[in-house]
Design a protein around this motif. Sequence first.
Motif, PDB file in Angstrom:
ATOM      1  N   PRO A  27       0.781  -1.142  -0.032  1.00  0.00           N
ATOM      2  CA  PRO A  27       0.096   0.009  -0.024  1.00  0.00           C
ATOM      3  C   PRO A  27       0.893   1.206  -0.004  1.00  0.00           C
ATOM      4  CG  PRO A  27      -0.514  -1.573   1.697  1.00  0.00           C
ATOM      5  CD  PRO A  27       0.590  -2.042   1.268  1.00  0.00           C
ATOM      6  N   LEU A  28       2.068   1.219   0.279  1.00  0.00           N
ATOM      7  CA  LEU A  28       2.934   2.454   0.439  1.00  0.00           C
ATOM      8  C   LEU A  28       3.675   2.646  -0.874  1.00  0.00           C
ATOM      9  CD1 LEU A  28       4.600   1.480   3.841  1.00  0.00           C
ATOM     10  CD2 LEU A  28       2.672   3.194   3.447  1.00  0.00           C
ATOM     11  N   MET A  29       3.287   1.769  -1.791  1.00  0.00           N
ATOM     12  CA  MET A  29       4.058   1.912  -3.194  1.00  0.00           C
ATOM     13  C   MET A  29       3.303   2.718  -4.040  1.00  0.00           C
ATOM     14  SD  MET A  29       7.278   0.745  -2.800  1.00  0.00           S
ATOM     15  CE  MET A  29       7.885   0.578  -4.720  1.00  0.00           C
ATOM     16  N   PRO A  30       3.714   3.285  -5.155  1.00  0.00           N
ATOM     17  CA  PRO A  30       2.796   4.063  -6.041  1.00  0.00           C
ATOM     18  C   PRO A  30       1.827   2.865  -6.823  1.00  0.00           C
ATOM     19  CG  PRO A  30       4.894   4.554  -6.620  1.00  0.00           C
ATOM     20  CD  PRO A  30       5.111   3.769  -5.489  1.00  0.00           C
ATOM     21  N   GLU A  31       0.507   3.576  -7.072  1.00  0.00           N
ATOM     22  CA  GLU A  31      -0.324   2.451  -7.719  1.00  0.00           C
ATOM     23  C   GLU A  31       0.076   2.009  -8.883  1.00  0.00           C
ATOM     24  OE1 GLU A  31      -4.474   4.075  -8.043  1.00  0.00           O
ATOM     25  OE2 GLU A  31      -4.195   5.138  -6.106  1.00  0.00           O
ATOM     26  N   SER A  32       0.955   2.697  -9.683  1.00  0.00           N
ATOM     27  CA  SER A  32       1.473   2.054 -10.964  1.00  0.00           C
ATOM     28  C   SER A  32       2.415   1.015 -10.655  1.00  0.00           C
ATOM     29  CB  SER A  32       2.185   3.315 -11.785  1.00  0.00           C
ATOM     30  OG  SER A  32       3.441   3.779 -11.114  1.00  0.00           O
ATOM     31  N   THR A  33       2.764   0.605  -9.536  1.00  0.00           N
ATOM     32  CA  THR A  33       4.039  -0.253  -9.405  1.00  0.00           C
ATOM     33  C   THR A  33       3.243  -1.710  -9.789  1.00  0.00           C
ATOM     34  OG1 THR A  33       4.827   0.710  -7.343  1.00  0.00           O
ATOM     35  CG2 THR A  33       5.372  -1.366  -7.435  1.00  0.00           C
ATOM     36  N   ILE A  34       4.319  -2.477 -10.401  1.00  0.00           N
ATOM     37  CA  ILE A  34       4.085  -3.938 -11.078  1.00  0.00           C
ATOM     38  C   ILE A  34       4.696  -4.757 -10.048  1.00  0.00           C
ATOM     39  CG2 ILE A  34       4.271  -5.411 -12.845  1.00  0.00           C
ATOM     40  CD1 ILE A  34       4.064  -3.101 -14.662  1.00  0.00           C
ATOM     41  N   PHE A  35       4.230  -5.562  -9.265  1.00  0.00           N
ATOM     42  CA  PHE A  35       4.538  -6.216  -8.243  1.00  0.00           C
ATOM     43  C   PHE A  35       5.184  -7.777  -8.529  1.00  0.00           C
ATOM     44  CE2 PHE A  35       2.551  -3.238  -5.634  1.00  0.00           C
ATOM     45  CZ  PHE A  35       3.522  -2.846  -4.859  1.00  0.00           C
ATOM     46  N   GLY A  36       4.378  -8.377  -9.579  1.00  0.00           N
ATOM     47  CA  GLY A  36       4.923  -9.487 -10.158  1.00  0.00           C
ATOM     48  C   GLY A  36       5.191 -10.357  -9.083  1.00  0.00           C
ATOM     49  N   TRP A  37       6.210 -11.047  -9.069  1.00  0.00           N
ATOM     50  CA  TRP A  37       6.601 -12.073  -7.890  1.00  0.00           C
ATOM     51  C   TRP A  37       7.270 -11.539  -6.518  1.00  0.00           C
ATOM     52  CZ3 TRP A  37       6.353 -17.316  -8.781  1.00  0.00           C
ATOM     53  CH2 TRP A  37       5.883 -17.699 -10.056  1.00  0.00           C
ATOM     54  N   PHE A  38       6.770 -10.267  -6.319  1.00  0.00           N
ATOM     55  CA  PHE A  38       7.424  -9.584  -5.198  1.00  0.00           C
ATOM     56  C   PHE A  38       7.391 -10.433  -3.794  1.00  0.00           C
ATOM     57  CE2 PHE A  38       6.580  -6.458  -1.838  1.00  0.00           C
ATOM     58  CZ  PHE A  38       7.680  -5.682  -1.715  1.00  0.00           C
ATOM     59  N   ASN A  39       5.943 -10.944  -3.499  1.00  0.00           N
ATOM     60  CA  ASN A  39       5.861 -11.782  -2.185  1.00  0.00           C
ATOM     61  C   ASN A  39       6.665 -12.984  -2.266  1.00  0.00           C
ATOM     62  OD1 ASN A  39       4.043  -9.519  -2.032  1.00  0.00           O
ATOM     63  ND2 ASN A  39       3.053 -10.995  -0.640  1.00  0.00           N
ATOM     64  N   HIS A  40       6.616 -13.484  -3.487  1.00  0.00           N
ATOM     65  CA  HIS A  40       7.349 -14.958  -3.504  1.00  0.00           C
ATOM     66  C   HIS A  40       8.804 -14.747  -3.412  1.00  0.00           C
ATOM     67  CE1 HIS A  40       3.331 -15.402  -5.705  1.00  0.00           C
ATOM     68  NE2 HIS A  40       3.616 -16.420  -5.211  1.00  0.00           N
ATOM     69  N   VAL A  41       9.291 -13.874  -4.002  1.00  0.00           N
ATOM     70  CA  VAL A  41      10.806 -13.673  -3.689  1.00  0.00           C
ATOM     71  C   VAL A  41      11.217 -13.283  -2.408  1.00  0.00           C
ATOM     72  CG1 VAL A  41      12.618 -12.067  -4.474  1.00  0.00           C
ATOM     73  CG2 VAL A  41      11.285 -12.857  -6.414  1.00  0.00           C
ATOM     74  N   ASN A  42      10.461 -12.281  -1.947  1.00  0.00           N
ATOM     75  CA  ASN A  42      10.876 -12.007  -0.339  1.00  0.00           C
ATOM     76  C   ASN A  42      10.558 -13.293   0.593  1.00  0.00           C
ATOM     77  OD1 ASN A  42      11.695  -9.398  -1.093  1.00  0.00           O
ATOM     78  ND2 ASN A  42       9.702  -8.881  -0.909  1.00  0.00           N
ATOM     79  N   LEU A  43       9.634 -14.050   0.270  1.00  0.00           N
ATOM     80  CA  LEU A  43       9.276 -15.592   1.004  1.00  0.00           C
ATOM     81  C   LEU A  43      10.586 -16.205   0.849  1.00  0.00           C
ATOM     82  CD1 LEU A  43       6.256 -17.565   1.165  1.00  0.00           C
ATOM     83  CD2 LEU A  43       8.227 -18.614   0.167  1.00  0.00           C
ATOM     84  N   GLY A  44      10.907 -16.391  -0.435  1.00  0.00           N
ATOM     85  CA  GLY A  44      12.180 -17.169  -0.497  1.00  0.00           C
ATOM     86  C   GLY A  44      13.419 -16.656   0.464  1.00  0.00           C
ATOM     87  N   LEU A  45      13.524 -15.311   0.079  1.00  0.00           N
ATOM     88  CA  LEU A  45      14.432 -14.693   0.836  1.00  0.00           C
ATOM     89  C   LEU A  45      14.218 -14.890   2.385  1.00  0.00           C
ATOM     90  CD1 LEU A  45      15.051 -11.571  -1.082  1.00  0.00           C
ATOM     91  CD2 LEU A  45      16.403 -13.474  -1.298  1.00  0.00           C
ATOM     92  N   GLY A  46      13.330 -14.774   2.959  1.00  0.00           N
ATOM     93  CA  GLY A  46      13.128 -15.095   4.359  1.00  0.00           C
ATOM     94  C   GLY A  46      13.502 -16.400   4.593  1.00  0.00           C
TER      95      GLY A  46
END
Length: 147
Positions: A27-46
Motif C-alpha cells: 500500500p505504500l508504493m505508487p499505484e502504478s507499481t507492478i509487483f509480479g513475484w514480489f511476495n514470492h521472492v521475499n518469501l524465498g529470501l526469508g
Amino acid sequence: MTFTAARVIGALMMAGLGWFVSDLVRPLMPESTIFGWFNHVNLGLGFLIGWAMLGPKAGGGLMISLANGLTAAFALATVGLFTQAINEMLRLSTRKMYPNPLRALEDIFRILADYGSVLLHPTVIGPLIIGSVVIAIIVEIANSLWR
C-alpha cells in the motif's frame, strides 16, 4: 548442512515474515507499481535467511537470540532491497530506459534509496524487527527442546 528443528522453524517463520512484510509494503508504493513475484521472492529470501542465519546460530541463550533476530531483520531488509532494486533495474533496462550499462548499474542505487525509504516506514520496519526478534526467540526455544 543438517536438518534441525531450529533451521526448519526459522526458515518457515522467516519466510512467512517475508511474505507478511511484503504485504505491508504494497500500500505504500505508487499505484502504478507492478509487483509480479514480489511476495514470492521475499518469501524465498526469508526462508534462506531463516535457514542459514537463525537456525545455525540457535543455542546461545536469550540475549544472543535477540541479537540474531535483529541481524536477521537487517539481512532480510538488505538482501530484499538489493534484489528488488536489481529486478526493477532489469525491468527498466528491457524497456531501453538506459543509454548504457553503467547508467543501469548507477540506477540500482537510486532505486535502492527509493525502496529503502518505503521500508523505513513505521508500519513496515516495526513488524519486521519485532517479528524477527520473536522468531529468533522461538527458534531458540525450539533448539532447546529438539536437539
